[in-house]
Structures are given as structure tokens and as C-alpha cells.
Scaffold this motif. Sequence first.
Motif, short mmCIF file in Angstrom:
data_model
loop_
_atom_site.label_atom_id
_atom_site.label_comp_id
_atom_site.label_asym_id
_atom_site.label_seq_id
_atom_site.Cartn_x
_atom_site.Cartn_y
_atom_site.Cartn_z
N ASN A 90 0.83 -1.22 0.00
CA ASN A 90 0.00 0.00 0.00
C ASN A 90 0.86 1.25 0.00
OD1 ASN A 90 -2.25 -1.58 -0.01
ND2 ASN A 90 -2.68 -1.36 2.19
N GLY A 91 1.91 1.22 0.80
CA GLY A 91 2.82 2.36 0.85
C GLY A 91 3.45 2.58 -0.52
N GLU A 92 3.93 1.49 -1.11
CA GLU A 92 4.54 1.60 -2.44
C GLU A 92 3.53 2.10 -3.47
OE1 GLU A 92 7.61 1.12 -3.76
OE2 GLU A 92 8.40 1.03 -1.72
N ASP A 93 2.31 1.58 -3.40
CA ASP A 93 1.31 1.94 -4.42
C ASP A 93 0.78 3.35 -4.25
OD1 ASP A 93 1.69 -0.54 -5.40
OD2 ASP A 93 -0.27 -1.36 -4.82
N PHE A 94 0.68 3.79 -2.99
CA PHE A 94 0.12 5.13 -2.74
C PHE A 94 1.21 6.20 -2.83
CE2 PHE A 94 -1.27 8.29 0.68
CZ PHE A 94 -2.13 8.98 -0.16
N VAL A 95 2.30 5.98 -2.10
CA VAL A 95 3.34 7.01 -2.02
C VAL A 95 4.29 6.94 -3.22
CG1 VAL A 95 5.18 7.98 -0.58
CG2 VAL A 95 3.18 6.93 0.51
N GLY A 96 4.59 5.71 -3.65
CA GLY A 96 5.59 5.51 -4.70
C GLY A 96 5.35 6.35 -5.95
N PRO A 97 4.17 6.25 -6.58
CA PRO A 97 3.94 7.00 -7.82
C PRO A 97 3.99 8.51 -7.62
CG PRO A 97 2.29 5.28 -7.52
CD PRO A 97 3.06 5.35 -6.25
N VAL A 98 3.50 8.98 -6.47
CA VAL A 98 3.56 10.43 -6.19
C VAL A 98 5.01 10.87 -6.12
CG1 VAL A 98 3.00 12.23 -4.50
CG2 VAL A 98 1.36 10.38 -4.93
N TRP A 99 5.80 10.05 -5.46
CA TRP A 99 7.23 10.36 -5.33
C TRP A 99 7.93 10.31 -6.70
CZ3 TRP A 99 10.99 12.88 -3.82
CH2 TRP A 99 12.30 12.42 -3.73
N ASP A 100 7.62 9.30 -7.48
CA ASP A 100 8.26 9.19 -8.80
C ASP A 100 7.95 10.41 -9.66
OD1 ASP A 100 9.35 6.80 -8.08
OD2 ASP A 100 7.81 5.57 -9.07
N ALA A 101 6.69 10.84 -9.64
CA ALA A 101 6.29 11.99 -10.45
C ALA A 101 6.94 13.27 -9.95
CB ALA A 101 4.77 12.14 -10.44
N SER A 102 6.98 13.43 -8.63
CA SER A 102 7.56 14.62 -8.03
C SER A 102 9.05 14.70 -8.34
CB SER A 102 7.31 14.60 -6.53
OG SER A 102 8.00 15.66 -5.91
N ARG A 103 9.69 13.55 -8.16
CA ARG A 103 11.14 13.48 -8.37
C ARG A 103 11.51 13.76 -9.83
NH1 ARG A 103 13.98 7.90 -6.68
NH2 ARG A 103 12.07 7.06 -7.55
N ALA A 104 10.60 13.44 -10.73
CA ALA A 104 10.89 13.62 -12.15
C ALA A 104 10.84 15.10 -12.56
CB ALA A 104 9.89 12.82 -12.98
#
Lengths: 410, 390
Positions: free
Chosen positions: A270-284
Motif C-alpha cells: 500500500n505504501g509503495e502503491d500510494f506514495v511511490g507513484p507520487v514520489w516518482d512523479a515529483s522526483r521527475a
Amino acid sequence: MARTETFTRRTLALAFASLVGTWLAPARAAELPIFDAHIHYSHDAWEVVPTADVIALMRKAGLKRALVSSSNDDGTQKLYAAAPDLVIPSLRPYRMRGEISSWVRDPSVAAHVEERLRRYRYAAIGEFHLYGADADLPVPRRLVQLAGEHRLILHAHSDADAVERIFAQDPQAKVLWAHSGFDRPQQVREMLRKHRNLYSDLAYRSDMGAGGRVDPDWLEAFREFPERFMVGTDTFTPERLHFIPEHANYSRGWLAALPGALAERIAWKNGEDFVGPVWDASRARPIVQATADSCAALRQGGVQGERLESAAAVVVYRLRPAPIRVGQPFAVDLTACAKSPGGELRELRVDAQMPDHRHGMNYAPKIATTGDGRYSAEGLVFHMPGRWQLIFEARVDGSGERLTTDLVLR
Amino acid sequence: MAQAIALALALALALAVSLAPAAAQARHGAPPFDEDEVARILAHGPWPLKSGAPPRDPSNRVSGSPEAAAFGRRLFFDARLSANGTVSCASCHLPARGFTDGRARAQGLGLHDRNTQGLFDVAWQRWFGWDGGADSLWAAAVRPMLAAHEMGATPATIARVVRSEPELAARHRALFGTSGDDETLMVDLAKAIAAHLETLVSPATPFDAFRDALARGDAPAAARYPSAARRGLKIFLGRGNCGVCHFGPLFTNGEFHDAGVPFIVERGRVDPGRYAGIKRLRADPYNLASRFNDQREPGTGLADAALKTRTVTLQHRNYGEWKVPSLRNLRATAPYMHDGSRATLRDVVRHYSELNEDRLHADGEAILRPLRLTESEIDDLVAFLESLSP
């Protein structure tokens, strides 16, 4: 009545635990990765638990990744620099611990958050403490707005009322509800039903279960919302960083009472699915290198106020309130930077003297910084009329810089 | 703009007064005031302040309440609050003497090291007591209740008096609700007393009439100010440099200075003034950093009542500094200085005239110099100081 209910609940829980215990072999449970959604590395921890030790503890705990926020944010940046594979930064609005209750009415917090958002990348804003109607104050509103603009999660240590108000402000907001509001599972479920962008961490609570047991009310919540819960340690004191491995094992203990797929979801997916994509997009998103920053603006003359320059430093200040009056406390808001873009301004002191009287003030002003060269010195009092010398002492790289200006009070 | 016009008017008037026919000038002996002096005279008023009511104290939830002030006034005169039932606030702070007692050093249950301070205009002060050891008026009201040589009470003895007296108990309850612990009850009483003290505003004086006449350009009214006071004012503003510390409408900057007054109490014992005051402030369980501060959601920065408590610094120079007293209402409050060591205003002026420079530290206040006044200049300065009383 209450006793009976508790007894029944516990009996059921035990019965259920013994039933599901066989589903998840202990060996497999020990391997279960953990996404820790609630780590802080605040200023009082930096010396007693060095960054390398924290990372070692996180790895020892078998963390897959962790959402980290710190008072102040430098702690998070330290951990992120040391282990970018492990640490997902969240921007805590506090510059120090003491701001937990004052931040909602402190406009400089919003400025601070904006400044950090310009300079660093985050997956979330938080964890912040926000209750009831305070959520509608201007500073929290601004944070909700910023999270929307930057498409970030809000990590809110809040009651249900404040969570409702956040969603009223921005129905598209993504909220990670710290500690699930310390509410009972039934109330948490009601909130999750109402808000599909609401996720819940289980940090610093023990009522979900322990050692192969799970509370039946929580079990129902997990079954209804298998994709919305995650665990977290909450390292709110330095000592608690050492608790990260202990907490991971504790989590594995009660998660062992759940069906394997559900346990995996809460443990890390859940952490990976919820936080992960937000982080990937932000980091990009690229960090716009900072001609927008206030030192660049200062050097180009784009900051309003009284300007002072020395060999290596430049200060632009404003008095608040202006003009100042004898015996009335006042503040100095200023931007102070190295004169050359390569230089670093390391220390700043604001003081005042009455050169004709051979004495200064009776107060040592408190200096707060919002980062990026901006400071506020509060609590100055010029207690006599006459000529005062306002003094800014800065250290730029190796050199001591002294900038002064005369103010005559009548 | 309006201010500039007022200043211009006042200046024109001051010049007109000074350029009056030679005979009148000679008779009055009235010195002319220059532009700078006029501006400074105007800055010592108006009094009472235009803002009217004293400011409310955010740390005291009954500040500004007439009911609390009435209750506080009642307590101010109540000797039962002291350890043996003989000493009230009013024992030393006699209203007829400008809330002082006429003694060099206060006499409560024991002999105090310091002179009793007057209580007029305290609502505008930042620090309280000769050493500023209290950061609020209510904290300043707690201290004499508990001090062994003043009223010698304890929170328990005070609470007992209130609880055993139905009228006091009812009035306390009406203002503060059901009392908590004894300590809270005692602080409640201090807050009511503070609400009373806030209402003590010194009356307008001949100086204020002169200052206001200057401000509105009323030459006949200005001419009624005695020549001796006018000459004294000139020294006060000029050579004396008195207004630097005795600043503004209150004639005090609210801070602390060493004006060379000795502070050995007796052989082997000194009273370190502000130095002890800051230490006392920091250790005071009733300071603004305590749970008794009613400002529950302090504004940040300047709106935070306790900011001064957190930012005040302890420096070597504080040793032997004393609060700059207001100069209003001095006729009623002799003797003078922190230890009552100067019997008359003339003695006070003489102190500054003959200032012992050896007492002043090389890094100390640089503007203090012996004024070397003539006897008639001393008379004039005294006449000016007396014009600051009704």
C-alpha cells in the motif's frame, strides 16, 4: 456489559488468530518487507544517532522504503542523501519542534514550505498537527493548496473534523491520516468510505493486535479497505530510531494473523502503491535552479528594503513595525546573503549599540530563518532616544562581516 | 502632516513667548525653546494619553474588567491576606501618598531593603519592581503577598482566608469560576489586584497644561507655566539629558540604569538590583512562561507577551541597575531612589549635579556626567519636577 464485550472480542481475536496463524509461516513472516510510513529524524537526533546509524537501523529492520519527515527538514535531506533508494522525503513544515502548535497561525511557515518546495523534491507535506477548525486558517489552507499545486500527499496528524475540512478545501487532495486519527476502527472505516483519497497509517498504536493476533474490529476494517492502510514507527524521539527494527518485527507479528496477500498489502504494497507513484512523479520534475531564490534576487536588487553591503555580504532589511519608537519592541525582517553566488553565509547575528552611550540593548533578539537567506530577528527594544547603530554580523565562508546602519530615535 | 503643523504652531508660539516685549521677558526670565526642544516637550505628552483607557494585559484574563478591579481594590486593603492579619498592600502603598509610605525603606512584617514605589501608571510598564523581577503586574502583586518581610503569606493561608469568607469566595468565584488549587486561587487574587492597579492613572499636571497649550498654539495658557519650571525644563531637555531615560509621556523608558546610586545595604550585603531581578524573573514560578499566563494562544513574535521574558539578557552591567522611575507625581512620594536615600527632590537633583564619576564603569553609560548646577539652577530643576505633580 463493557467487560463482556471486551472478553468476547478478545476470544474471537484469539480464535481467529489460531485459525489464520497457519496460513502464514513464521519464516515467511520474518521476510516480509515493510514500508515504514512514519519516520522522523529531527534536530535533537542528528548527533546522538548519526545518519549512517539511522540508515543501518532501517536496513536492519528490512524496510523496503520509508516516508521520512523531520523537524527541521534538514534531517530528512541528510537521510535522503545517504540512502535515496530507501528514503522518500516528506516536507515537515516545522523548523523546530516547538512549532507543533504555533505553525497554524504563523505565516512564515507557509513561506518556508514554499521555499523548500522550490529547492527540494518531496512526496508529501507533513507530518503536521492540525485539529478541527484550525484547518481553515490561512496557513493550513495554503499548505493544502501547495500540496494540490505540487500534486503531493498531505500527511495529517488530525482529528476527523480537520480531515473533513481538508477535503472540503480540495476534494482531490490525497491525505495520509497519521495514526488513523487515533480513532476506533469503525470511525476510521466511515472516513475511508467517505473519502476515496484518504489513506491511513497505523503508527504508534497497538490496538490492531500483536504477536500473531489481530483485533477483530480492525480486521474488518482491513478487509473492507485492504489497500488503504500502512504501518509506521513514529520516531518522535532520538531513542525511537533504535525502535525501527523492533517495530518492523512487531508489525510482522500481528500481520501474521492476516491472510498473506492482505498482510503484504499493509506491510509494504500500500505504501509503495500510494506514495511511490507520487514520489516518482515529483522526483521527475526538475528543480528550477534558483534564479528565483532570494539570494539571487537580492544580488540583482530585487528585494525591497534598506540595503547594506560589506566586502562579502549583502543585507536587505525592513523594520516591523516601522517607524520604530523608543521603548517599543520591534522586529527586523531581513534577507542576508553572500555577495558572490559561490559564497556561503554561515552565521548571522543581529544586535544594536548606542555608540554615544557605550551600551547596547537589554535584550538579545531571537533569530529565526525561513531558509534561503531570509531571517526575522524578534524582540529588539531601543529603550532610549538618540543614535542607535543596528548591527548585522555575518560569517561568509571564512570572513567575518559587519554591516551597520545608524537609526536616530527621538 | 498634521503633526508638522502642530509642531510649527507650537514653535511659533514658543518663539512668540520668548520674543515677548523685553519687560515681560525680564519679568518671566523665560528662555526661548528651539525647534528641537519644542518637539521634545510635545513628545512628553499628551497626558493622559490620547488612547484613553490603559492597555489590557493579555496575560491576565480579568484585565480591564471593572468587576475585577473593584474586587482587586477590596483585596488591596485587606490585611487578612497577610500571615498575621496586620499588613495589607495599602500598609505600604498609601493612596494619600501617591501609593507610597513616606519611609526610606518599606516596613512590612520586616524591614525591606528598598523604598516603596508608587503605583500610578503601572499599566504602561514593561517590568515591575525596582529590579524588574516581575514581568507582569499580577506577578508583581504575588511577590509582596509571599515575601516574608512584606505580607509573609503562603498560597494555603491566602486560600484559607478566601474560602472561609463567603463574600470573598463568592466574588472570586464570580470572576474566576470554581477555584483550582491554592496557588491558582492566589494568582487569581493577584490578577484582580492587577486589574485594580491598572486603573490608577496619575492626574494631569501644570506641565501637561503647558505642553498642551504649546501643542495647540494657545499663548496665554502657555504663559501661565512658571518661569522657574520653564528654566528647569530647559536644563532637563538640554544639559541634563534627563529625557533620554525619563522618556515620553510617562517620563520613564521602562528600563534599568545605573545612575551611580550606592547599593550596599549594610556591611557585607549588597542589593544587586536588576542583576538579581533578571535571575529572580527567570526563577519566578509566576512569570509569563508559567502556566499562570492567560495568553493561551500567544501571537507569534511581538504579540507574544512572554517574548520579553525569553529575550531579556543577563549582563554584568545589570549589577546595580535600577528601574527608571516615572517623574510624575513625585511631590507625594518622597523620599527617593531605590533605597529612599534621598529625602527631597533637591537632594535628588544634587545627586546628579555632583555625580561621583568614580562610581561609573569605564564601559558604563557614557552620558552620565556631573551637571555642576548652581543653586538657582537646582531650584529651577526642582520647580520643573514639581510641575509634574498636580
